[in-house]
Design an enzyme around this catalytic site. Sequence first.
Site, mmCIF file in Angstrom:
data_model
loop_
_atom_site.group_PDB
_atom_site.id
_atom_site.type_symbol
_atom_site.label_atom_id
_atom_site.label_comp_id
_atom_site.label_asym_id
_atom_site.label_seq_id
_atom_site.Cartn_x
_atom_site.Cartn_y
_atom_site.Cartn_z
ATOM 1 N N HIS A 49 0.822 -1.207 0.000
ATOM 2 C CA HIS A 49 0.000 0.000 0.000
ATOM 3 C C HIS A 49 0.854 1.254 0.000
ATOM 4 O O HIS A 49 1.964 1.267 0.540
ATOM 5 C CB HIS A 49 -0.902 0.007 1.236
ATOM 6 C CG HIS A 49 -1.944 -1.075 1.202
ATOM 7 N ND1 HIS A 49 -3.073 -0.971 0.436
ATOM 8 C CD2 HIS A 49 -2.006 -2.279 1.819
ATOM 9 C CE1 HIS A 49 -3.811 -2.072 0.583
ATOM 10 N NE2 HIS A 49 -3.182 -2.888 1.423
ATOM 11 N N ARG A 310 -7.702 -11.578 8.851
ATOM 12 C CA ARG A 310 -6.904 -10.437 9.289
ATOM 13 C C ARG A 310 -6.861 -10.464 10.817
ATOM 14 O O ARG A 310 -7.877 -10.716 11.462
ATOM 15 C CB ARG A 310 -7.547 -9.126 8.852
ATOM 16 C CG ARG A 310 -7.911 -9.026 7.375
ATOM 17 C CD ARG A 310 -8.785 -7.795 7.194
ATOM 18 N NE ARG A 310 -9.271 -7.576 5.844
ATOM 19 C CZ ARG A 310 -10.370 -8.135 5.339
ATOM 20 N NH1 ARG A 310 -11.072 -9.005 6.056
ATOM 21 N NH2 ARG A 310 -10.771 -7.828 4.129
#
Lengths: 484, 422
Positions: A49, A310
């Site tokens: 990212h 996650r």
Amino acid sequence: MYDVVVIGAGVAGSCIARELSRYKLSVCLLDKEWDVASGTSKGNSAIVHAGYDAKPDTLQAYLNVKGNELMEQWCAELDVPFKRVGSLVLAFNDDDMYELHKLMEQGQANGVQGLRIIYKDELHAMEPYISDDAVAALYAPTAGIVCPYELTIAAAENAVVNGVDIELGQAVQSIMRESDGFEIVTTEHTIRARYVIDAAGVYADDVASMIGDNSFKITPRKGEYCILDKAKGYLAKHVIFQPPTAMGKGVLVTPTVDGNILVGPNAHDVNDKEDTATTAAGLQEIMDTARKSVPGVSERDVITSFAGLRAVSGSDFVIKASDVDNRFIIVGGICSPGLTSAPAITVMVVGLLYQAGLILDVKADFNPIRKGIPRFREMNEDERRQLIAMNPAFGRVICRCETVTEGEIIEAVNRPIPAVTLDAIKRRARAGMGRCQSGFCTPRVMEIISRERGIPVDGITKKGGRSLVLTGVLQKGDAYDDRT
Amino acid sequence: MIEHDVVVIGGGPAGLAAAVAARQAGAEDVCIIERDKRLGGILQQCIHNGFGLHIFEEELTGPEYAQRFIDMAQQWCVHSMLDTMVLDITPDRMITVVNNRDGLQAIKAGAVVLAMGCRERSRGALNIPGTRPAGIFTAGTAQRFVNMEGFMPGEQVVVLGSGDIGLIMARRLTLEGADVKMVCEIMPYSSGLKRNIVQCLDDFGIPLRMNHTVTKIHGKERVEGVTVAAVDQNRKPIAGSEEYVPCDTLLLSVGLIPENELSRSAGIQLNPITGGPVVDESMQTSIPGIFACGNVVHVNDLVDNVSTESAIAGKAAAMYASGMLDESKASIKVKAGPGVRYIVPNAINLTRVDDAVTLYFRVDNVYEGAALRVLTDKGILFNIKKKIIVPGEMQHIKLKKSFLTKQGDIRDIIVEVAGEGK
């Protein structure tokens, strides 16, 4: 007694182990599964990212931007495919436009370089297959894609080559604090260490609570994904996001470093830390949502699907020395952008160890370079000729779909962390990752593992433990005649 | 650089028949490139009988059927490169191959016959939800383990899909002592041959559940069970009909996909329905000099048909290589009308037809008391009344050249089903 034991061989733990192997330390990397990268690190979006999503002044913001900067060097040293393809957050209406501007400001505050908003003509020129409804996008040129399990494997291999011990297939059952360190009891034996790194992913809270640290809690948040055939690789050139929601960055459509298209994830909190089952509703949800960005995404082209968990703990990473004992370093809540941040997290963890009194003496003979398995499929004719001249096994194609040769599989079997399961081979050499999903190559790969490691074919597993591929040899008996 | 008159890619039944026919038609130097260590293709693992009833008028096993053609290939001095993978074909018929004996090699072919066969649809392509444990096999992979490698893939088995390989494997595993619990078929009809349902399931008391599918896979390390559910008319699972079936193995027999990655990279036009190359009456693809036959074109249920069709391709390839194939454009288009899912070939050039041309096709539903109708752009040619037509059994209609010539200047031939589906 080890200087440091790292619990959890995911991307964070493996990168930390590699970083620690720069120093004159005895280090052990532990995991409950039979291979590294067997949890969250194998089931995520594989995105590096840019860093505009995280709230300013958070660990996530700092480590994301820092990790993004470091990723290039890490991947170059470790021979891991990394492509800075750039990302796009699409806007479909005015509300989204507002969101885009907010993200851009946030990114700038976080120190993200090169962010700009692009409008319809430029956007559609960059991504011809996105929806006509997309009116603008936030373009982040620093975002990229990486193979998350390959980064983890590479870091762990490099750590092992530089002296780190690795122990797989054993879960930590208890940790005892002692004056000179910790006693870690696993399902196999007892390991003693002066310092402990808790990088146990979705189990990080459980491991911390073994020393009485209950300061954080991990909630597994499931994300489901589909992978599309390489024939559809043209559908996206950049990482294509939709505006983020409270649960995360939303469903993306992205190329992978291997040329497939990855679609997903959704986000649903679950209770079971082993619940990586996909659901019909979930897969439908991601495909439908993805079509909003790229209408050409179709169920017809899906070659496989998977789910990852996650490790969510509140709204930020939990990276700190435990309040109970500062020789116990917590690396928890490493959800997105954990993969991106991993190289930066290592630096922070080494700092925390130093603060806790660990002496860091740089090793003169640390070798940062790891050479990956040759990739026949990506080579030109000359490179292929050279490789085969070196070893004819590189001339024998085993996995037809991904053009993986016997030489590559033999190498995977004999790497610093040997790959002796089908999944381990798949993640190292890509055999079985293609459109037939291992239908053709499974018997051949098993034959090679068996031959190279002296394991009987019917003793080979998919992923260690009791995941035996076959249930035994055929019964011997008289030949029968099944003609009617 | 190596040169051959005709290069056949794939040494299964299609490739073997094409290679032999090419030699018989006068090509002197014919070479088969095969990725496995032996010729025969998938037939080598099909140790059950039932092959060859049409061509040899006897019931052979797969390996026996293959051996007949391997022997013929030998008699006709067909060359072969085994354990060799084709990496690339160009439109001008340059072929790049690789193996561990000679490394990379370039081959120039006077004509190419594509006979790569097909692959099985995998779990991923079906997108069956659930966990990802060991114990999920395509039926063909399981067949290879049992018949070629000598291993049992599982003990308690659920089969999803009633394709022929799934039916054969249900019987095979039962004979080897496994407990085959059921075969689930999402459609209201089987895609397998009737005789296989009788001989492989009925004779062994294995239930065939029509309108049922697997909606979830359970088990972390090895399969522990599957959820089976009934489906509605839109093939969507019906809530409340779910049933948990404990098992350690799920076999998939849910369709075959022609393997056309090489065709695609060569730029050959593919039929979106079959996934195979668009071909004319000579089995020539959209690229002149490249022919295709067998399951790489469309999935057959009888190997006999594959051999017949492949002989056409082989002969035409030989003629092309020697410059004897008429190169005028095919003038008649062959189209699938209502009720017909696809048809092969897709075009006819009557000047290249010796005596007759056979159209192969599959219907899209079960039809009872319907008729197959053949028509042209000028009108109906004829109807063939049928008691029952099912998608699982390939249909064929032979059209005499003399009959077609009599029709004058026709542009289209259309085959359709006249009647209502079930």
